[in-house]
Motif scaffolding. Structure first.
Motif, short mmCIF file in Angstrom:
data_model
loop_
_atom_site.label_atom_id
_atom_site.label_comp_id
_atom_site.label_asym_id
_atom_site.label_seq_id
_atom_site.Cartn_x
_atom_site.Cartn_y
_atom_site.Cartn_z
N MET A 1 0.83 -1.18 0.00
CA MET A 1 0.00 0.00 0.00
C MET A 1 0.88 1.25 0.00
SD MET A 1 -3.13 0.05 2.57
CE MET A 1 -4.57 0.80 2.06
N SER A 7 -8.01 7.79 3.73
CA SER A 7 -9.37 7.35 3.41
C SER A 7 -10.11 8.48 2.72
CB SER A 7 -10.10 6.94 4.69
OG SER A 7 -9.47 5.85 5.31
N LYS A 23 -13.07 4.77 -0.31
CA LYS A 23 -11.77 4.10 -0.21
C LYS A 23 -11.27 4.25 1.22
CE LYS A 23 -9.54 6.25 -3.58
NZ LYS A 23 -8.49 6.49 -4.61
N THR A 24 -11.05 3.09 1.85
CA THR A 24 -10.59 3.12 3.22
C THR A 24 -9.51 2.07 3.43
OG1 THR A 24 -11.29 3.12 5.55
CG2 THR A 24 -12.40 1.57 4.07
N HIS A 25 -9.12 1.83 4.66
CA HIS A 25 -7.96 0.99 4.93
C HIS A 25 -8.28 -0.50 4.79
CE1 HIS A 25 -5.28 4.23 6.28
NE2 HIS A 25 -6.38 4.80 6.73
N ILE A 26 -7.24 -1.27 4.66
CA ILE A 26 -7.33 -2.73 4.56
C ILE A 26 -7.98 -3.29 5.82
CG2 ILE A 26 -5.04 -3.07 5.55
CD1 ILE A 26 -4.60 -5.36 3.66
N PHE A 49 -10.19 -5.10 1.08
CA PHE A 49 -10.77 -3.78 1.40
C PHE A 49 -12.28 -3.94 1.49
CE2 PHE A 49 -6.70 -3.22 -0.61
CZ PHE A 49 -6.09 -2.23 0.15
N ASP A 51 -14.59 -2.52 3.13
CA ASP A 51 -15.47 -1.35 3.21
C ASP A 51 -15.37 -0.46 1.99
OD1 ASP A 51 -16.50 -2.01 5.76
OD2 ASP A 51 -14.68 -1.25 6.71
N ASN A 52 -14.50 -0.81 1.05
CA ASN A 52 -14.42 -0.04 -0.18
C ASN A 52 -15.62 -0.34 -1.07
OD1 ASN A 52 -11.98 0.85 0.74
ND2 ASN A 52 -10.80 0.23 -1.07
N ASN A 168 -10.17 -4.62 -9.06
CA ASN A 168 -10.38 -3.20 -8.87
C ASN A 168 -11.46 -2.71 -9.81
OD1 ASN A 168 -9.04 -3.16 -11.30
ND2 ASN A 168 -7.60 -1.55 -10.74
#
Length: 274
Positions: A1, A7, A23-26, A49, A51-52, A168
């Motif tokens: 990363m 985020s 877009k947030t953390h792993i 990810f 919550d992405n 992605n």
């Protein structure tokens, strides 16, 4: 990363549509293990990810979104899709995980998914119909102002240093349309490269979206005259991957929508960030 990752939560209004890109953390290891238990999979991607999300939603609540958890639900967790010597080694390397102490199960360790997005809405939903219509890729190549662009990573795994498995999704919004590309890219070093693409296109005056799902794959033994440097570039290697499957669909809007709800003039507001 990448270092300095921040985020982000963006909302962009396009006529009756709201484009949301989160877009947030792993996910933490313990949360990945808990999710693996829930999904009855021996293991999940190292970089998940959860919550992405990329979501395109109409003001009448219907739409489509792309997220990692639903994508992983489409992975065949009953068998290997790629049988190579390193597969067993890779699985055994994770056998000490809490959720797989008893036995290392056979499953698709490449996380190959044929996920095409999650339809949104309760009473009103997009209706999926087969079609012979195709996305006009030449039209997409014409120079047109891009009023919003975002790329969201859903998961990635280095397959125990034997390659990469990655999903992605990216979107670009133009004054009269939007285009989404979700790509699953798999490279198993010395074995094969696989690419599953989902393309979604909508023109503002149409009462439908076009969705194309394609599967491409080739064994690396067929790449003798191809520079290894492009093995890691999906855009470059794509031309060397034969097309194995193409599904074309029309995602039709709910029938009881009025003409004004379909043809509402798109706005080009600045993205709202939180």
């Amino acid at each position: 990363m990448a270092h300095g990752f921040k985020s982000s939560n963006q909302n962009f209004i396009f006529g009756p549509w709201t484009v949301k890109a989160v877009k947030t953390h792993i996910m933490k290891s313990k949360d990945i293990e808990r999710l693996a238990d829930e999904m009855q999979m021996p293991s999940l991607p190292e970089m998940l990810f959860g919550d992405n999300v990329l979501r395109v939603q109409h003001k009448n609540s219907f739409g489509i979104e792309f997220n990692a958890k639903d994508a992983l639900q489409c992975v065949n967790n009953l068998q290997d899709s790629v049988k190579v010597a390193c597969a067993q080694e890779w699985q055994e390397s994770r056998s000490d995980c809490e959720h797989s102490k008893e036995v290392v199960k056979r499953y698709d360790w490449t996380f190959t998914t044929d996920y095409k997005g999650t339809l949104l809405g309760d009473e009103l939903k997009l209706k999926v119909m087969p079609t012979s219509d195709r996305i006009d890729m030449e039209k997409l190549k014409t120079r047109e102002q891009i009023v919003f662009f975002e790329e969201v990573l859903l998961f990635e795994d280095e397959l125990h240093d034997h390659g990469v498995s990655m999903l992605n999704v990216k979107i670009r919004v133009m004054p009269s349309s939007f285009f989404i590309l979700m790509r699953f890219f798999l490279r198993v070093d010395g074995v094969l490269i696989r690419m599953n693409d989902t393309r979604l296109y909508h023109e503002a005056d149409k009462n439908y979206m076009l969705r194309e799902f394609s599967c491409r794959e080739n064994r690396m033994s067929n790449f003798q005259h191809i520079p290894p440097a492009i093995y890691t570039d999906p855009n470059e290697i794509c031309q060397y991957l034969p097309l194995n499957l193409l599904q074309c669909e029309k995602l039709e809007f709910p029938e009881n929508m009025s003409e004004s709800q379909i043809t509402e003039t798109p706005q080009t507001t600045e993205p709202e960030q939180t």
